[in-house]
Design a protein around this motif. Structure first.
Motif, PDB file in Angstrom:
ATOM      1  N   GLU A   1      -0.244  -7.407  -2.143  1.00 37.96           N
ATOM      2  CA  GLU A   1       0.691  -6.786  -1.200  1.00 37.96           C
ATOM      3  C   GLU A   1       0.201  -5.389  -0.843  1.00 37.96           C
ATOM      4  OE1 GLU A   1       3.313  -8.095   0.269  1.00 37.96           O
ATOM      5  OE2 GLU A   1       3.082 -10.017  -0.773  1.00 37.96           O
ATOM      6  N   MET A   2      -0.544  -5.300   0.250  1.00 38.05           N
ATOM      7  CA  MET A   2      -1.140  -4.009   0.618  1.00 38.05           C
ATOM      8  C   MET A   2      -0.086  -2.998   1.067  1.00 38.05           C
ATOM      9  SD  MET A   2      -4.181  -4.066  -0.223  1.00 38.05           S
ATOM     10  CE  MET A   2      -4.080  -5.306  -1.479  1.00 38.05           C
ATOM     11  N   GLY A   3       1.029  -3.486   1.590  1.00 34.65           N
ATOM     12  CA  GLY A   3       2.112  -2.574   1.955  1.00 34.65           C
ATOM     13  C   GLY A   3       2.633  -1.838   0.735  1.00 34.65           C
ATOM     14  N   PHE A   4       2.797  -2.565  -0.363  1.00 40.06           N
ATOM     15  CA  PHE A   4       3.247  -1.960  -1.616  1.00 40.06           C
ATOM     16  C   PHE A   4       2.218  -0.938  -2.101  1.00 40.06           C
ATOM     17  CE2 PHE A   4       3.314  -1.745  -6.237  1.00 40.06           C
ATOM     18  CZ  PHE A   4       4.646  -1.499  -6.510  1.00 40.06           C
ATOM     19  N   ALA A   5       0.932  -1.331  -2.058  1.00 41.12           N
ATOM     20  CA  ALA A   5      -0.126  -0.424  -2.506  1.00 41.12           C
ATOM     21  C   ALA A   5      -0.104   0.871  -1.699  1.00 41.12           C
ATOM     22  CB  ALA A   5      -1.490  -1.109  -2.376  1.00 41.12           C
ATOM     23  N   ARG A   6       0.052   0.726  -0.406  1.00 43.65           N
ATOM     24  CA  ARG A   6       0.015   1.887   0.476  1.00 43.65           C
ATOM     25  C   ARG A   6       1.208   2.817   0.251  1.00 43.65           C
ATOM     26  NH1 ARG A   6      -1.429   2.700   6.362  1.00 43.65           N
ATOM     27  NH2 ARG A   6      -2.224   0.600   6.462  1.00 43.65           N
ATOM     28  N   GLU A   7       2.376   2.199   0.066  1.00 44.65           N
ATOM     29  CA  GLU A   7       3.607   2.994  -0.036  1.00 44.65           C
ATOM     30  C   GLU A   7       3.847   3.566  -1.423  1.00 44.65           C
ATOM     31  OE1 GLU A   7       7.511   1.515   1.208  1.00 44.65           O
ATOM     32  OE2 GLU A   7       6.377   0.008   2.337  1.00 44.65           O
ATOM     33  N   VAL A   8       3.510   2.767  -2.453  1.00 47.34           N
ATOM     34  CA  VAL A   8       3.991   3.099  -3.801  1.00 47.34           C
ATOM     35  C   VAL A   8       2.883   3.578  -4.736  1.00 47.34           C
ATOM     36  CG1 VAL A   8       5.318   2.230  -5.777  1.00 47.34           C
ATOM     37  CG2 VAL A   8       5.799   1.351  -3.484  1.00 47.34           C
ATOM     38  N   ALA A   9       1.660   3.094  -4.531  1.00 42.64           N
ATOM     39  CA  ALA A   9       0.600   3.406  -5.496  1.00 42.64           C
ATOM     40  C   ALA A   9       0.211   4.877  -5.459  1.00 42.64           C
ATOM     41  CB  ALA A   9      -0.638   2.553  -5.210  1.00 42.64           C
ATOM     42  N   ASP A  10      -0.095   5.428  -6.611  1.00 41.37           N
ATOM     43  CA  ASP A  10      -0.741   6.733  -6.689  1.00 41.37           C
ATOM     44  C   ASP A  10      -2.247   6.569  -6.576  1.00 41.37           C
ATOM     45  OD1 ASP A  10       1.622   8.384  -7.278  1.00 41.37           O
ATOM     46  OD2 ASP A  10       1.716   7.128  -9.067  1.00 41.37           O
ATOM     47  N   ARG A  11      -2.718   5.402  -7.046  1.00 38.32           N
ATOM     48  CA  ARG A  11      -4.157   5.119  -6.990  1.00 38.32           C
ATOM     49  C   ARG A  11      -4.381   3.639  -6.753  1.00 38.32           C
ATOM     50  NH1 ARG A  11      -7.489   6.470 -11.972  1.00 38.32           N
ATOM     51  NH2 ARG A  11      -5.447   6.708 -12.941  1.00 38.32           N
ATOM     52  N   VAL A  12      -5.438   3.329  -6.038  1.00 41.68           N
ATOM     53  CA  VAL A  12      -5.849   1.951  -5.825  1.00 41.68           C
ATOM     54  C   VAL A  12      -7.213   1.782  -6.500  1.00 41.68           C
ATOM     55  CG1 VAL A  12      -6.448   0.189  -4.127  1.00 41.68           C
ATOM     56  CG2 VAL A  12      -4.629   1.831  -3.625  1.00 41.68           C
TER      57      VAL A  12
END
Ligand code: ADP
Ligand code: ADP
Length: 230
Positions: free
Chosen positions: A198-209
């Motif tokens: 879920e790239m939307g989640f990664a973009r919105e919520v992640a501090d790091r990918v």
């Protein structure tokens, strides 16, 4: 302040599959790290080493400065502190939502039924299931079952939550309700390591990918940089 410190971790399965190669990653308390990468790149293996569902072949993993490979370390205690949510919800079919959430607090933490019951109710409210506490899993949607699974993991009061493709088995219309619960956990300051597409989640919520390929951690970046268009 670091809560997870993995250094030069290698994992070779008994069949010879070299699933992790020199993986090093530090995670700070309260940080949300999303791991992406192709199927078979070692994401799930790495996640499972963090609570020792999988032992490692080389290297060290420290959780709150406790080494998981130290013979003196109580791995059961570590597992209590590191909650995990899987793609398949793995609920006990013969127990209600509340029964599932209460089980480990009663059996493992030796809490009274009364205390486990009231905490379980609070947790199910927190994941939006106040009206569904007495339903059996077969009478819950996939999204509801996954939210019960999250509440069940939270009932152990973990310091860290691991998510292994938590929305991959869900019908598309149920993905959002599970991601919303994860977002609210993140904003409450939970340390989270999430394998997801879920790239939307990664973009919105992640501090790091973090990107994995063929057992290696290839790069890590802020979502701003990772998703910047050029
Ligand atoms: P991902 O989560 O990125 O799809 P996995 O961690 O599941 O990757 O798998 C990494 C590699 O390890 C794959 O080649 C996979 O086939 C292998 N693997 C995973 N689990 C086992 C196992 N229990 N025994 C042997 N090989 C395994
Ligand atoms: P994922 O990529 O989501 O981890 P997989 O389909 O790769 O899922 O793996 C599903 C299960 O099968 C996992 O428990 C994994 O450990 C196991 N597995 C994967 N590859 C192998 C393998 N080559 N040998 C034995 N077990 C494996």
């Amino acid at each position: 302040e670091r809560i997870i410190r993995a250094e030069n971790v290698d994992k070779i399965y008994p069949n010879g599959c070299h699933a992790l190669k020199q993986v090093s990653l530090d995670i700070k308390r309260g940080e949300v790290v999303v791991i992406i990468g192709p199927s078979g790149s070692g994401k799930s293996t790495f996640l499972r080493t963090l609570n020792q569902l999988e032992t490692i072949s080389e290297g060290t993993i420290r959780i709150d400065d406790v080494s998981l490979t130290d013979k003196k370390t109580n791995i059961n205690k570590v597992r209590e502190e590191v909650g995990m949510v899987f793609q398949s919800f793995n609920l006990f079919p013969h127990k209600t939502a509340l029964g599932n959430v209460m089980l480990s607090p009663v059996k493992v933490l030796k809490k009274s039924k009364k205390e486990a019951d009231s905490e379980g109710r609070e947790l199910l409210k927190r994941v939006g299931l106040a009206e569904r506490m007495n339903n059996y899993p077969s009478h819950l949607s996939g999204g509801q079952q996954q939210r019960v699974a999250i509440a069940r993991a939270l009932a152990m009061m973990p310091k860290i939550m691991l998510f292994d493709e938590p929305t991959s088995a869900l019908d598309p219309e149920m993905v959002g309700e599970v991601l919303d619960v994860m977002k609210s956990l993140a904003s409450d300051g939970m340390t989270m390591v999430v394998v997801t597409h879920e790239m939307g989640f990664a973009r919105e919520v992640a501090d790091r990918v973090v990107f994995m390929e063929d057992g290696e951690l290839v790069f890590e970046e802020s979502p701003e940089r990772f998703f910047e268009s050029d």
